[in-house]
Design a protein around this motif. Sequence first.
Motif, mmCIF file in Angstrom:
data_model
loop_
_atom_site.group_PDB
_atom_site.id
_atom_site.type_symbol
_atom_site.label_atom_id
_atom_site.label_comp_id
_atom_site.label_asym_id
_atom_site.label_seq_id
_atom_site.Cartn_x
_atom_site.Cartn_y
_atom_site.Cartn_z
ATOM 1 N N LEU A 10 -7.490 0.522 -17.360
ATOM 2 C CA LEU A 10 -7.810 1.304 -15.910
ATOM 3 C C LEU A 10 -7.302 0.387 -14.562
ATOM 4 O O LEU A 10 -6.686 0.375 -13.825
ATOM 5 C CB LEU A 10 -9.005 1.705 -15.654
ATOM 6 N N ILE A 11 -8.210 -0.908 -14.738
ATOM 7 C CA ILE A 11 -8.028 -1.924 -13.711
ATOM 8 C C ILE A 11 -6.585 -2.580 -13.701
ATOM 9 O O ILE A 11 -6.041 -2.690 -12.570
ATOM 10 C CB ILE A 11 -9.053 -3.155 -14.102
ATOM 11 N N ILE A 32 -8.806 -3.874 -5.950
ATOM 12 C CA ILE A 32 -8.523 -3.418 -7.284
ATOM 13 C C ILE A 32 -9.537 -2.707 -7.730
ATOM 14 O O ILE A 32 -9.331 -1.678 -8.525
ATOM 15 C CB ILE A 32 -8.074 -4.734 -8.194
ATOM 16 N N ALA A 33 -10.904 -2.974 -7.569
ATOM 17 C CA ALA A 33 -11.966 -2.443 -8.205
ATOM 18 C C ALA A 33 -12.053 -1.205 -7.720
ATOM 19 O O ALA A 33 -12.407 0.030 -8.483
ATOM 20 C CB ALA A 33 -13.371 -3.337 -7.706
ATOM 21 N N ALA A 34 -11.626 -0.882 -6.269
ATOM 22 C CA ALA A 34 -12.052 0.467 -5.645
ATOM 23 C C ALA A 34 -10.901 1.394 -6.266
ATOM 24 O O ALA A 34 -11.176 2.659 -6.348
ATOM 25 C CB ALA A 34 -11.854 0.250 -4.190
ATOM 26 N N ARG A 40 -17.177 -4.284 -8.256
ATOM 27 C CA ARG A 40 -16.502 -5.600 -8.333
ATOM 28 C C ARG A 40 -17.307 -6.141 -9.655
ATOM 29 O O ARG A 40 -16.568 -7.167 -10.325
ATOM 30 C CB ARG A 40 -17.010 -6.433 -7.180
ATOM 31 N N GLN A 41 -18.571 -6.055 -9.920
ATOM 32 C CA GLN A 41 -19.227 -6.524 -11.033
ATOM 33 C C GLN A 41 -18.595 -6.404 -12.368
ATOM 34 O O GLN A 41 -18.260 -7.100 -13.196
ATOM 35 C CB GLN A 41 -20.793 -6.254 -11.148
ATOM 36 N N THR A 42 -18.129 -5.196 -12.327
ATOM 37 C CA THR A 42 -17.500 -4.781 -13.633
ATOM 38 C C THR A 42 -15.973 -5.399 -13.769
ATOM 39 O O THR A 42 -15.562 -5.861 -14.935
ATOM 40 C CB THR A 42 -17.302 -3.177 -13.649
ATOM 41 N N ASP A 49 -10.576 -13.331 -12.266
ATOM 42 C CA ASP A 49 -10.104 -13.121 -10.947
ATOM 43 C C ASP A 49 -8.797 -12.157 -10.988
ATOM 44 O O ASP A 49 -8.274 -11.936 -12.165
ATOM 45 C CB ASP A 49 -9.749 -14.421 -10.237
ATOM 46 N N LYS A 50 -7.795 -12.114 -9.968
ATOM 47 C CA LYS A 50 -7.066 -11.095 -10.180
ATOM 48 C C LYS A 50 -5.586 -12.112 -10.486
ATOM 49 O O LYS A 50 -5.054 -11.331 -11.443
ATOM 50 C CB LYS A 50 -6.366 -10.664 -8.529
ATOM 51 N N TYR A 51 -5.600 -13.316 -10.845
ATOM 52 C CA TYR A 51 -4.819 -14.087 -11.470
ATOM 53 C C TYR A 51 -4.925 -13.975 -13.232
ATOM 54 O O TYR A 51 -3.983 -13.886 -14.046
ATOM 55 C CB TYR A 51 -4.694 -15.452 -11.140
#
Length: 197
Positions: A10-11, A32-34, A40-42, A49-51
Amino acid sequence: MVESMDTKRLIAESLKELSKDKNFDKISVGEIAAKSNVNRQTFYYHFQDKYDLLKWIYKEDYFRPNIEGITMENWDECLVKILTSVQKDRAFAINTIRHTEEDIREWFLADTEDMFGAAIQFLKAQPALDNREVRRMDEVEQQFIARFFAYGVCGMVIEWIEKGMQDSPEVVAGRMRKLLDICKQLAYKQMLEEQGE
């Protein structure tokens, strides 16, 4: 475990969707979380991180599922599958390559170098190669050759993506196959010349 993979997926899909309209370097973890409907914790439970997320997408969506059963004979078919998978996510791939080229190049290099290293080990194990140069290569030479070919493959794939994937995956893989065939022919010619001495 299944729930964890579902959340990762999903992310990942959320990042792909965001990357269609926004440069990767401008996308935040919060966005990304939204988009994923997670906090954000999930996100940070699954990715550093996003990388880290980006690396996971390239490995899980493009690389890993397409190299299963790879051999010296079918590597170009596997490459076609990889490139076809990347091409399906064209906007995402072009965006992320253009904005994170150095990071992706290093990931590609490491994985591709491992593949070429395994191919060299396979060649060294062939009984027909007794007393041939490939059998006499030490580990440093093997790593050099694997890295040399990995740079070539990665460089061409990254350039293909950056230039908008104008050639088909079959054309790109076919050119690489032709180059390898020429290298093999030259190596065989060299071997015959050495035997004639």
